[in-house]
Motif scaffolding. Structure first.
Motif, short mmCIF file in Angstrom:
data_model
loop_
_atom_site.label_atom_id
_atom_site.label_comp_id
_atom_site.label_asym_id
_atom_site.label_seq_id
_atom_site.Cartn_x
_atom_site.Cartn_y
_atom_site.Cartn_z
N PHE A 358 54.23 38.40 55.64
CA PHE A 358 53.16 37.96 54.75
C PHE A 358 53.40 38.54 53.36
O PHE A 358 53.72 39.72 53.23
N MET A 359 53.22 37.73 52.34
CA MET A 359 53.14 38.27 50.99
C MET A 359 51.68 38.53 50.71
O MET A 359 50.86 37.60 50.73
N GLY A 360 51.33 39.78 50.45
CA GLY A 360 49.94 40.18 50.42
C GLY A 360 49.38 40.53 49.06
O GLY A 360 48.49 41.39 48.97
N THR A 361 49.87 39.92 47.98
CA THR A 361 49.30 40.16 46.65
C THR A 361 49.03 38.84 45.95
O THR A 361 49.84 37.91 46.02
N ASP A 362 47.92 38.78 45.25
CA ASP A 362 47.52 37.54 44.56
C ASP A 362 48.40 37.24 43.35
O ASP A 362 48.64 36.08 43.03
N GLU A 363 48.88 38.30 42.68
CA GLU A 363 49.59 38.12 41.42
C GLU A 363 50.91 37.35 41.57
O GLU A 363 51.36 36.71 40.62
N MET A 377 48.61 36.51 52.27
CA MET A 377 47.34 37.23 52.35
C MET A 377 46.95 37.65 50.94
O MET A 377 47.79 38.16 50.19
N GLY A 378 45.69 37.44 50.56
CA GLY A 378 45.24 37.83 49.24
C GLY A 378 43.76 38.09 49.23
O GLY A 378 42.99 37.37 49.89
N ASN A 379 43.33 39.12 48.48
CA ASN A 379 41.91 39.42 48.38
C ASN A 379 41.14 38.28 47.72
O ASN A 379 39.95 38.08 47.99
N SER A 380 41.83 37.52 46.84
CA SER A 380 41.16 36.43 46.13
C SER A 380 40.74 35.30 47.07
O SER A 380 39.91 34.46 46.69
N ILE A 381 41.29 35.27 48.28
CA ILE A 381 40.90 34.23 49.24
C ILE A 381 39.44 34.40 49.64
O ILE A 381 38.77 33.46 50.08
N LYS A 411 45.10 34.34 37.87
CA LYS A 411 45.37 35.62 37.19
C LYS A 411 44.25 35.99 36.22
O LYS A 411 43.84 37.15 36.14
N LYS A 412 43.73 35.01 35.49
CA LYS A 412 42.62 35.28 34.58
C LYS A 412 41.40 35.77 35.36
O LYS A 412 40.70 36.69 34.92
N ALA A 413 41.15 35.14 36.51
CA ALA A 413 40.02 35.56 37.34
C ALA A 413 40.22 36.97 37.87
O ALA A 413 39.28 37.79 37.85
N ILE A 414 41.43 37.28 38.32
CA ILE A 414 41.73 38.62 38.85
C ILE A 414 41.55 39.68 37.76
O ILE A 414 40.96 40.74 37.99
N ASP A 415 42.06 39.40 36.57
CA ASP A 415 41.92 40.35 35.45
C ASP A 415 40.45 40.55 35.08
O ASP A 415 40.02 41.67 34.77
N GLY A 416 39.69 39.46 35.13
CA GLY A 416 38.27 39.56 34.81
C GLY A 416 37.46 40.30 35.85
O GLY A 416 36.39 40.84 35.55
#
Length: 467
Positions: A358-363, A377-381, A411-416
């Motif tokens: 699994f790739m587990g980072t949103d970036e 896998m990503g927290n943004s899910i 990425k903009k959402a994650i940064d925000g």
């Protein structure tokens, strides 16, 4: 002065006819640390015999790397008296036996790399991870061993068992744990139902429970078990694949939770390394997983590689996946929570028939999907599952620009979101904004975001068009 006394004693002993004998005592208790995974679990004996059953068409040369003159078949000539005399007069011209040593370059051969390694019995042997046996070196011997029925049987059974145990592919959501806004911050089970309903409506098919985002390490063992039982019923009802993280606790508690998870027939258990007695190297980590797998041989096991959280930056994951091969049958893969896409891709291509990665980072979601990752896998899910799904679908359809646009928006959402404090607190606040559920409370020692910070986050998400 000491040397002078020693020499005088030696001279006196010589005069008395006493011979000094120096004895070196070897302490057998000081054993060297294991250098290979074979040193951890079993005693292995080298074999000079091959498992290969030869037929009339097989070559009889001992090694294809030997000089041609050493491997050419010649007719036996009748020995003459002169030949015997010459051989007896010149022993230095006797034919030398060519012995092949292990070559690291053999590990680069795709068909060989998943199972071959150096032997603990010396440079003239190689070790097969699938057959758990050592054999004499030689490229011919290696390919003969590959053709042996025993090796093929081990290879087939190993690959099939791993595939049958873990069939999930797609997007995996590490769910949060809601708490009551009180001093003790008890688990708020009433909010889990609406939260799970939101995820199902967004198309989330995979659930990871009690991981870092779920504050699993801040929960008691009983709380983690209760959460698993609660989510197990939900996932069965909604036909979702359930995985549970059981690490980050004393080993006895980890084993207890793993047995409990197996009893509930979860899809897989996920392990993180011991956060206090951290493994020194990848062999230490394999030993830790082996201990737990001995109690749970029926449920698939994955390791969550999260160096930012565990501080295990020096674990060689390629060596880990190579050395764990054939040692733990229930081990099926790794969750790779790191931005190092190249390292993750190396792990993905190492043994794709046996291990899932699994790739587990949103970036790096876009780069991961474009590189061939089928498990993400990503927290943004938790917040934007449709955006993550859009990235995967656009890559599949060859719409690169659309996929890039979705990744840029993500990425903009994650940064925000994550620019306002701790990752877990920010994530829970963002989920509260998206679902209107009061799930923003975190358990100490983490700190819940202030109301003013949550308002600031909400305005930022509205500005970039998320809400």
């Amino acid at each position: 002065m000491e040397n002078a006394n020693k020499s005088n004693m030696e001279e006196n002993d010589k005069e008395d006819g006493v011979e000094l004998i120096e004895i070196n005592v070897v302490n057998n208790d000081d054993k060297a640390e294991p250098k290979t995974v074979k040193d951890l679990f079993s005693d292995f004996k080298a074999s000079d015999e091959s498992d290969y059953e030869p037929n009339d068409h097989d070559a009889t040369d001992t090694d294809s790397d030997a000089p041609l003159s050493k491997r050419m078949k010649t007719k036996k000539k009748r020995s003459s008296k002169r030949d015997l005399l010459d051989n007896s007069l010149d022993d230095s011209k006797k034919k030398k036996h060519y012995v092949q040593k292990y070559k690291k370059e053999w590990e680069t051969i795709p068909s060989v790399r998943p199972w071959i390694s150096e032997s603990i019995h010396g440079a003239h042997y190689f070790y097969c991870r699938f057959c758990k046996k050592d054999y004499k070196c030689g490229k011919t011997e290696i390919f003969k061993h590959m053709s042996a029925m025993k090796h093929k049987k081990h290879l087939t059974s190993t690959s099939q068992s791993a595939q049958n145990k873990f069939m999930f592919r797609g997007l995996l959501c590490p769910v949060i744990t809601p708490f009551v806004k009180s001093r003790n911050k008890e688990v708020n089970f009433k909010l889990i139902g609406p939260y799970a309903k939101f995820l199902k409506a967004c198309g989330v098919k995979g659930i990871l429970l009690n991981d870092v985002a779920g504050e699993g390490m801040s929960l008691t063992t009983d709380e983690r078990k209760q959460l698993l039982e609660f989510w197990s019923d939900i996932c069965k009802e909604k036909n979702q694949f359930l995985m549970v993280q059981v690490g980050g606790a004393p080993l006895k508690s980890v084993i207890d939770m793993a047995i409990h998870a197996e009893r509930l027939k979860v899809g897989a258990i996920v392990l993180m390394a011991d956060l206090y007695h951290r493994p020194k190297n990848h062999l230490d980590l394999i030993r830790y997983i082996k201990i737990i797998s001995d109690y749970t041989d029926k449920v698939p096991i994955l390791y969550h590689h999260y160096p930012k959280y565990t501080q295990l930056y020096d674990i060689d994951m390629s060596a880990f996946l190579l050395d764990i091969t054939g040692e733990i049958e229930s081990f099926v893969g790794v969750i790779y929570s790191t931005n190092d896409l190249q390292d993750g891709l190396t792990a993905l291509t190492l043994n794709p028939e046996k291990y899932v990665v699994f790739m587990g980072t949103d970036e790096v979601m876009l780069g991961a999907v474009a590189s061939g990752f089928t498990c993400i896998m990503g927290n943004s899910i938790n917040i934007l599952p449709k955006l993550a799904e859009s990235i995967c679908q656009c890559i599949k359809d060859g719409e690169i620009k659309s996929a890039q646009a979705s990744q840029n928006l993500l990425k903009k959402a994650i940064d925000g979101i994550y620019g306002n404090g701790d990752m877990v607190a920010c994530l829970k606040a963002a989920i509260g904004i998206m679902t209107n559920l009061p799930v923003d409370t975190v358990r100490e020692p983490l700190q819940t975001l202030w109301d003013g910070t949550v308002v600031k986050m909400k305005n930022k998400l509205h500005e970039i068009g998320i809400i």
